[in-house]
Design a protein around this motif. Structure first.
Motif, PDB file in Angstrom:
ATOM      1  N   SER A 116      79.854  53.545  14.387  1.00 11.82           N
ATOM      2  CA  SER A 116      78.924  53.351  15.497  1.00 11.82           C
ATOM      3  C   SER A 116      79.343  52.080  16.226  1.00 11.82           C
ATOM      4  N   LEU A 117      79.699  52.212  17.486  1.00 10.46           N
ATOM      5  CA  LEU A 117      80.198  51.085  18.273  1.00 10.46           C
ATOM      6  C   LEU A 117      79.269  50.797  19.439  1.00 10.46           C
ATOM      7  N   ARG A 118      79.204  49.518  19.811  1.00 13.50           N
ATOM      8  CA  ARG A 118      78.432  49.081  20.985  1.00 13.50           C
ATOM      9  C   ARG A 118      79.351  48.245  21.859  1.00 13.50           C
ATOM     10  N   LEU A 119      79.398  48.569  23.137  1.00 16.59           N
ATOM     11  CA  LEU A 119      80.221  47.858  24.102  1.00 16.59           C
ATOM     12  C   LEU A 119      79.312  47.384  25.228  1.00 16.59           C
ATOM     13  N   THR A 120      79.338  46.092  25.534  1.00 15.89           N
ATOM     14  CA  THR A 120      78.534  45.548  26.626  1.00 15.89           C
ATOM     15  C   THR A 120      79.417  45.409  27.862  1.00 15.89           C
ATOM     16  N   VAL A 121      78.969  45.984  28.976  1.00 19.53           N
ATOM     17  CA  VAL A 121      79.713  45.940  30.236  1.00 19.53           C
ATOM     18  C   VAL A 121      78.794  45.427  31.343  1.00 19.53           C
ATOM     19  N   GLN A 122      79.393  44.924  32.411  1.00 21.28           N
ATOM     20  CA  GLN A 122      78.614  44.449  33.548  1.00 21.28           C
ATOM     21  C   GLN A 122      79.375  44.754  34.826  1.00 21.28           C
ATOM     22  N   ALA A 123      78.740  45.482  35.726  1.00 17.77           N
ATOM     23  CA  ALA A 123      79.353  45.840  37.002  1.00 17.77           C
ATOM     24  C   ALA A 123      79.048  44.771  38.046  1.00 17.77           C
ATOM     25  N   CYS A 124      80.072  44.439  38.842  1.00 17.97           N
ATOM     26  CA  CYS A 124      79.919  43.458  39.927  1.00 17.97           C
ATOM     27  C   CYS A 124      80.617  43.975  41.175  1.00 17.97           C
ATOM     28  N   ASP A 125      80.126  43.536  42.314  1.00 14.38           N
ATOM     29  CA  ASP A 125      80.868  43.708  43.553  1.00 14.38           C
ATOM     30  C   ASP A 125      80.863  42.356  44.257  1.00 14.38           C
ATOM     31  N   ASP A 126      81.265  42.313  45.509  1.00  7.66           N
ATOM     32  CA  ASP A 126      81.396  41.025  46.184  1.00  7.66           C
ATOM     33  C   ASP A 126      80.062  40.369  46.519  1.00  7.66           C
ATOM     34  N   SER A 127      78.947  41.108  46.347  1.00 10.73           N
ATOM     35  CA  SER A 127      77.660  40.522  46.696  1.00 10.73           C
ATOM     36  C   SER A 127      76.761  40.222  45.498  1.00 10.73           C
ATOM     37  N   ALA A 128      76.994  40.869  44.361  1.00 10.74           N
ATOM     38  CA  ALA A 128      76.121  40.645  43.201  1.00 10.74           C
ATOM     39  C   ALA A 128      76.698  41.282  41.941  1.00 10.74           C
ATOM     40  N   CYS A 129      76.180  40.853  40.802  1.00 16.43           N
ATOM     41  CA  CYS A 129      76.477  41.492  39.521  1.00 16.43           C
ATOM     42  C   CYS A 129      75.199  42.163  39.023  1.00 16.43           C
ATOM     43  N   LEU A 130      75.344  43.374  38.513  1.00 14.76           N
ATOM     44  CA  LEU A 130      74.209  44.059  37.917  1.00 14.76           C
ATOM     45  C   LEU A 130      73.941  43.478  36.532  1.00 14.76           C
ATOM     46  N   ARG A 131      72.779  43.798  35.966  1.00 17.28           N
ATOM     47  CA  ARG A 131      72.476  43.361  34.608  1.00 17.28           C
ATOM     48  C   ARG A 131      73.492  43.978  33.643  1.00 17.28           C
ATOM     49  N   PRO A 132      73.838  43.269  32.579  1.00 14.13           N
ATOM     50  CA  PRO A 132      74.732  43.860  31.577  1.00 14.13           C
ATOM     51  C   PRO A 132      74.107  45.128  30.992  1.00 14.13           C
ATOM     52  N   GLU A 133      74.949  46.071  30.659  1.00  9.11           N
ATOM     53  CA  GLU A 133      74.516  47.347  30.092  1.00  9.11           C
ATOM     54  C   GLU A 133      75.263  47.568  28.778  1.00  9.11           C
ATOM     55  N   VAL A 134      74.566  48.113  27.789  1.00  8.34           N
ATOM     56  CA  VAL A 134      75.177  48.391  26.489  1.00  8.34           C
ATOM     57  C   VAL A 134      75.475  49.879  26.395  1.00  8.34           C
ATOM     58  N   ILE A 135      76.721  50.193  26.082  1.00 10.08           N
ATOM     59  CA  ILE A 135      77.141  51.573  25.858  1.00 10.08           C
ATOM     60  C   ILE A 135      77.298  51.748  24.352  1.00 10.08           C
ATOM     61  N   GLU A 136      76.566  52.707  23.794  1.00  8.55           N
ATOM     62  CA  GLU A 136      76.662  52.976  22.365  1.00  8.55           C
ATOM     63  C   GLU A 136      77.392  54.292  22.166  1.00  8.55           C
ATOM     64  N   MET A 137      78.265  54.327  21.182  1.00  9.78           N
ATOM     65  CA  MET A 137      79.023  55.543  20.904  1.00  9.78           C
ATOM     66  C   MET A 137      79.285  55.680  19.410  1.00  9.78           C
ATOM     67  N   ARG A 138      79.420  56.914  18.971  1.00 11.27           N
ATOM     68  CA  ARG A 138      79.789  57.208  17.587  1.00 11.27           C
ATOM     69  C   ARG A 138      81.191  57.799  17.620  1.00 11.27           C
ATOM     70  N   VAL A 139      82.093  57.194  16.868  1.00  8.54           N
ATOM     71  CA  VAL A 139      83.495  57.596  16.889  1.00  8.54           C
ATOM     72  C   VAL A 139      83.885  58.151  15.526  1.00  8.54           C
ATOM     73  N   PRO A 140      84.304  59.433  15.463  1.00  7.33           N
ATOM     74  CA  PRO A 140      84.751  59.979  14.183  1.00  7.33           C
ATOM     75  C   PRO A 140      86.069  59.329  13.780  1.00  7.33           C
ATOM     76  N   LEU A 141      86.195  59.040  12.492  1.00 11.13           N
ATOM     77  CA  LEU A 141      87.398  58.392  11.973  1.00 11.13           C
ATOM     78  C   LEU A 141      88.217  59.403  11.176  1.00 11.13           C
ATOM     79  N   ALA A 142      89.509  59.379  11.378  1.00 11.91           N
ATOM     80  CA  ALA A 142      90.416  60.202  10.588  1.00 11.91           C
ATOM     81  C   ALA A 142      90.926  59.363   9.423  1.00 11.91           C
ATOM     82  N   PRO A 143      91.134  59.974   8.252  1.00 14.38           N
ATOM     83  CA  PRO A 143      91.689  59.195   7.144  1.00 14.38           C
ATOM     84  C   PRO A 143      93.092  58.703   7.484  1.00 14.38           C
ATOM     85  N   ILE A 144      93.413  57.524   7.015  1.00 20.76           N
ATOM     86  CA  ILE A 144      94.734  56.939   7.234  1.00 20.76           C
ATOM     87  C   ILE A 144      95.495  57.013   5.920  1.00 20.76           C
TER      88      ILE A 144
END
Length: 84
Positions: free
Chosen positions: A48-76
């Motif tokens: 289970s992973l969480r990535l925080t991102v924030q979008a900006c343009d030349d006039s403002a930055c939006l509030r940070p947003e958290v993207i959550e994802m579940r990633v299946p793992l293959a055996p190594i």
């Protein structure tokens, strides 16, 4: 707990936006991150992973947003067919 090691980020673009006095390190478009992920035990099959991102343009930055994802793992394979 999970352990994230050796995270690699691509070089950011240093940009001065109209609303900001200091330049910011920004990414545009698609960005690929790489890291080693160590599971808490050998039986773990999904991370289970969480990535925080924030979008900006030349006039403002939006509030940070958290993207959550579940990633299946293959055996190594360690050696001679031994999986972990």
């Amino acid at each position: 707990p999970w352990r994230l090691d050796g995270t690699r980020y691509p070089p950011a673009e240093i940009t001065r936006l109209a609303f900001q006095d200091e330049p910011l390190a920004l990414y545009t478009g698609s960005v690929e991150l790489a890291a080693r992920l160590a599971a808490p035990d050998a039986g773990t099959r999904v991370a289970s992973l969480r990535l925080t991102v924030q979008a900006c343009d030349d006039s403002a930055c939006l509030r940070p947003e958290v993207i959550e994802m579940r990633v299946p793992l293959a055996p190594i394979l360690r050696s001679a067919g031994e999986a972990y």
